[in-house]
Design an enzyme around this catalytic site. Structure first.
Site, PDB file in Angstrom:
ATOM      1  N   LYS A 230      24.788  17.940 -29.968  1.00  0.00           N
ATOM      2  CA  LYS A 230      25.559  17.452 -28.810  1.00  0.00           C
ATOM      3  C   LYS A 230      24.542  16.888 -27.823  1.00  0.00           C
ATOM      4  CE  LYS A 230      27.204  17.739 -25.066  1.00  0.00           C
ATOM      5  NZ  LYS A 230      26.902  16.651 -24.095  1.00  0.00           N
TER       6      LYS A 230
ATOM      7  N   GLU B  70      14.951  25.753 -23.479  1.00  0.00           N
ATOM      8  CA  GLU B  70      13.794  25.093 -22.866  1.00  0.00           C
ATOM      9  C   GLU B  70      14.308  24.457 -21.588  1.00  0.00           C
ATOM     10  OE1 GLU B  70      12.169  22.355 -25.700  1.00  0.00           O
ATOM     11  OE2 GLU B  70      11.438  23.941 -26.975  1.00  0.00           O
TER      12      GLU B  70
ATOM     13  N   CYS C 284      10.061  17.332 -17.704  1.00  0.00           N
ATOM     14  CA  CYS C 284      10.058  18.760 -17.380  1.00  0.00           C
ATOM     15  C   CYS C 284       8.643  19.311 -17.244  1.00  0.00           C
ATOM     16  CB  CYS C 284      10.813  19.528 -18.448  1.00  0.00           C
ATOM     17  SG  CYS C 284      10.154  19.251 -20.104  1.00  0.00           S
TER      18      CYS C 284
ATOM     19  N   GLU D  49      13.150  22.302  -8.630  1.00  0.00           N
ATOM     20  CA  GLU D  49      12.831  21.157  -9.492  1.00  0.00           C
ATOM     21  C   GLU D  49      13.575  19.928  -8.968  1.00  0.00           C
ATOM     22  OE1 GLU D  49      14.561  20.812 -13.433  1.00  0.00           O
ATOM     23  OE2 GLU D  49      12.605  20.257 -14.236  1.00  0.00           O
TER      24      GLU D  49
HETATM   25  P1  NAD Z   1      21.956  19.820 -18.161  1.00  0.00           P
HETATM   26  O1  NAD Z   1      21.724  21.279 -18.238  1.00  0.00           O
HETATM   27  O2  NAD Z   1      22.841  19.289 -17.105  1.00  0.00           O
HETATM   28  O3  NAD Z   1      22.562  19.266 -19.533  1.00  0.00           O
HETATM   29  C1  NAD Z   1      21.888  19.454 -20.750  1.00  0.00           C
HETATM   30  C2  NAD Z   1      22.896  19.376 -21.885  1.00  0.00           C
HETATM   31  O4  NAD Z   1      23.794  20.472 -21.789  1.00  0.00           O
HETATM   32  C3  NAD Z   1      23.746  18.121 -21.917  1.00  0.00           C
HETATM   33  O5  NAD Z   1      23.917  17.698 -23.251  1.00  0.00           O
HETATM   34  C4  NAD Z   1      25.071  18.600 -21.352  1.00  0.00           C
HETATM   35  O6  NAD Z   1      26.162  17.832 -21.792  1.00  0.00           O
HETATM   36  C5  NAD Z   1      25.124  19.996 -21.924  1.00  0.00           C
HETATM   37  N1  NAD Z   1      26.018  20.923 -21.208  1.00  0.00           N
HETATM   38  C6  NAD Z   1      26.321  20.933 -19.893  1.00  0.00           C
HETATM   39  N2  NAD Z   1      27.158  21.961 -19.626  1.00  0.00           N
HETATM   40  C7  NAD Z   1      27.384  22.607 -20.787  1.00  0.00           C
HETATM   41  C8  NAD Z   1      28.157  23.746 -21.156  1.00  0.00           C
HETATM   42  N3  NAD Z   1      28.868  24.435 -20.247  1.00  0.00           N
HETATM   43  N4  NAD Z   1      28.144  24.132 -22.427  1.00  0.00           N
HETATM   44  C9  NAD Z   1      27.422  23.466 -23.361  1.00  0.00           C
HETATM   45  N5  NAD Z   1      26.682  22.364 -23.073  1.00  0.00           N
HETATM   46  C10 NAD Z   1      26.657  21.947 -21.802  1.00  0.00           C
HETATM   47  O7  NAD Z   1      20.506  19.171 -18.086  1.00  0.00           O
HETATM   48  P2  NAD Z   1      20.121  17.650 -17.913  1.00  0.00           P
HETATM   49  O8  NAD Z   1      20.356  17.263 -16.490  1.00  0.00           O
HETATM   50  O9  NAD Z   1      20.715  16.863 -19.015  1.00  0.00           O
HETATM   51  O10 NAD Z   1      18.544  17.707 -18.201  1.00  0.00           O
HETATM   52  C11 NAD Z   1      17.586  17.852 -17.204  1.00  0.00           C
HETATM   53  C12 NAD Z   1      17.043  19.255 -17.225  1.00  0.00           C
HETATM   54  O11 NAD Z   1      16.477  19.531 -18.512  1.00  0.00           O
HETATM   55  C13 NAD Z   1      15.902  19.448 -16.240  1.00  0.00           C
HETATM   56  O12 NAD Z   1      16.018  20.725 -15.642  1.00  0.00           O
HETATM   57  C14 NAD Z   1      14.677  19.383 -17.125  1.00  0.00           C
HETATM   58  O13 NAD Z   1      13.523  20.013 -16.603  1.00  0.00           O
HETATM   59  C15 NAD Z   1      15.173  20.067 -18.354  1.00  0.00           C
HETATM   60  N6  NAD Z   1      14.321  19.733 -19.522  1.00  0.00           N
HETATM   61  C16 NAD Z   1      13.562  20.730 -20.070  1.00  0.00           C
HETATM   62  C17 NAD Z   1      12.727  20.450 -21.144  1.00  0.00           C
HETATM   63  C18 NAD Z   1      11.872  21.513 -21.784  1.00  0.00           C
HETATM   64  O14 NAD Z   1      11.406  21.311 -22.903  1.00  0.00           O
HETATM   65  N7  NAD Z   1      11.649  22.643 -21.129  1.00  0.00           N
HETATM   66  C19 NAD Z   1      12.686  19.155 -21.662  1.00  0.00           C
HETATM   67  C20 NAD Z   1      13.473  18.177 -21.062  1.00  0.00           C
HETATM   68  C21 NAD Z   1      14.301  18.476 -19.991  1.00  0.00           C
END
Ligand code: NAD
Length: 489
Positions: free
Chosen positions: A185, A260, A293, A389
């Site tokens: 997803k 992550e 990130c 962040e």
């Molecule tokens: P997000 O948490 O808003 O969304 C991530 C994913 O989760 C999306 O596919 C979204 O559709 C899905 N999602 C949202 N709500 C959900 C639910 N209730 N159930 C299941 N899936 C759900 O994050 P984002 O804004 O897409 O990404 C940015 C964040 O990701 C930042 O905090 C960034 O630091 C982090 N990030 C971390 C890493 C790492 O390796 N640590 C790498 C890249 C990004």
């Protein structure tokens, strides 16, 4: 190839817009829109299928069937399919890079050089690791003991909008290598390169249902997927707030879960460092408009070199070219989404109101989704811009007087994903490598790492470790088999 009805023309590349379920592309009754951050108001890219609970149910059912077939493939057969997928990714580098550039704003040149190549490398790495893996095997208690890895079942893989292609491959490859079927997803802000990847996977030789893709909104289809008790692994990359919700669903079904999450990495510069290298790398934290990130977003600089460091830092930051992500000269891409650009600006406006000092930038760029590379000297370490962040091109600047204070500042947020240290002292490098609380510390370098190393965060930056054998262990049910010595046929 997906049927014509499920294809959108994205910059000359045919991109599937449906879900891939059980080896076939299917639509949904509703869609969501994908627009390009390169020209938000004029570049509509695709209407993408918006999955619902019925979609999630069908995808999990397909993955249950796909698991039966895929987990029976021998390790060598699995590895062969994964190498075919890596070959296909390499053959389609141009298309993947172009689509990701249009969809998420990523620099096209960087995609071609770094991230698509890394995507293929992720599949090759795990294909090779499963072939090379030797089961632990020892004699104790008058028994022949061995540890075997059983494939666990369908795995849900949920990925974020930044660096979507590379991050997806990083999580999908070990799940598949371990013998699990997957339901991917991707994020709704950048869904298109995942569709290309699924199309290539569908050509690579996975049995139907081993590789599934579901498009849609996180709170809708994402929530339905993670709540399904037939799912046996959940692996997530995204924000801590979403991780909390997914973690609760995983707990309800007693399903192992890795996360992550975000970062607020400290970037420490000591007076004994190569100052020019440090300043250059510090300015490079604006890369990808700070939507990284792992970025070192809190510059912590020894007080005695404050002026000299800032001069060099500003010179490097001034040279960065904000431009069109398709142009090879562009250093800084637009932000992925107008809502996110406005969110980033909100942090800066609140910082101004809080008495934090904006040392450079701090404005939206008119006529595009770019945000000026920004440096803020906070009024205190408690300022929101230090503790939260921002995920944009906004760095903070603070000074320290000695190593103890540097460590204390480095460890003063709830995050703990990455840290960067610039120093000329090997002893200090060793000390700080242990003293800073983060999953990774780079000394005098940044971002390059061996993919077999453990990867993950401390604090609210994550749960569990991925990378190499760590991911393979997560995706397996580790089992101990004990055979009494002397047991014969
Ligand atoms: P997000 O948490 O808003 O969304 C991530 C994913 O989760 C999306 O596919 C979204 O559709 C899905 N999602 C949202 N709500 C959900 C639910 N209730 N159930 C299941 N899936 C759900 O994050 P984002 O804004 O897409 O990404 C940015 C964040 O990701 C930042 O905090 C960034 O630091 C982090 N990030 C971390 C890493 C790492 O390796 N640590 C790498 C890249 C990004």
């Amino acid at each position: 190839m997906a049927e014509r009805a499920f294809l959108a023309d994205v910059g000359g590349v045919a991109v599937p817009t449906g879900h891939l379920i059980g080896g076939a592309w299917v639509a949904s009754s509703s869609t969501f829109e994908s627009r390009s951050p390169l020209d938000w108001h004029r570049m509509h890219l695709a209407d993408v299928a918006r999955g619902d609970t019925a979609t999630a149910d069908a995808a999990v059912a397909a993955a249950v069937e796909g698991f039966v077939a895929w987990s029976r493939f021998t390790v060598a057969e699995r590895a062969a399919v994964m190498h075919v997928l890596a070959d296909l990714i390499e053959e389609h580098t141009e298309e993947i890079a172009h689509v990701e550039c249009l969809d998420m704003g990523f620099l096209e040149a960087s995609m071609k050089l770094r991230l698509v190549a890394r995507g293929a490398a992720n599949f090759r790495l795990y294909a090779d690791l499963i072939v090379e893996h030797e089961e632990r095997h020892w004699d104790a208690k008058d028994m022949d003991n061995r540890v075997v890895r059983l494939p666990a079942g369908p795995a849900v893989v949920i990925t974020p909008w930044n660096a979507p292609f590379m991050l997806s491959t990083w999580k999908l490859a070990p799940a598949l290598a371990a013998g699990n079927s997957v339901i991917h997803k991707p994020a709704e802000w950048s869904p298109l390169s995942a569709a290309l990847l699924a199309e290539l996977a569908n050509q690579a030789g996975f049995p139907p249902g081993a590789y599934n893709l579901v498009q849609g909104i996180g709170e809708e289809v994402g929530a339905a997927l993670v709540a399904d008790p037939r799912v046996r692994r959940i692996t997530f990359t995204g924000s801590p707030s979403t991780a909390r919700r997914i973690g609760k669903a995983a707990a309800d079904n007693i399903v192992p879960f890795t996360a992550e999450l975000g970062g607020k990495g400290p970037f420490l510069v000591f007076a004994d460092a190569d100052l020019d290298a440090a300043a250059k790398k510090a300015a490079w934290q604006f890369d990808d408009s700070g939507q990284v990130c792992l970025a070192g977003t809190r510059l912590l600089v020894e007080e005695s070199i404050r002026t000299e460091f800032l001069e060099r830092f500003h010179a490097y930051a001034d040279a960065l070219i904000l431009g069109d992500s398709r142009e090879p000269d562009t250093d800084i891409a637009p932000m992925a989404h107008p809502d996110h650009r406005d969110r980033v600006h909100g942090f800066v406006e609140r910082a101004r109101a809080n008495g934090d000092r904006v040392l450079r930038g701090g404005n939206k760029v008119a006529g595009s989704l770019h945000y000026e590379p920004t440096l803020i000297e906070p009024a205190s370490n408690d300022s929101e811009v230090v503790q939260s962040e921002i995920f944009g091109p906004v760095l903070t600047f603070q000074t320290f007087t000695d190593e103890a204070e540097a460590v204390q500042l480095a460890n003063s947020t709830a995050y703990g994903l990455s840290s960067i240290v610039y120093t000329g002292s090997r002893e200090r490098a060793e000390r700080l490598g242990r003293a800073i609380r983060s999953g990774l510390t780079w000394v005098n370098t940044f971002l390059v790492r061996d993919l077999t190393a453990p990867f993950g965060g401390c604090g609210i930056s994550g749960i569990g470790r991925e990378g190499g054998e760590h991911s393979l262990d997560f995706h397996a049910d580790l089992k101990t088999v004990m055979i009494l010595d002397g047991t014969t046929v």
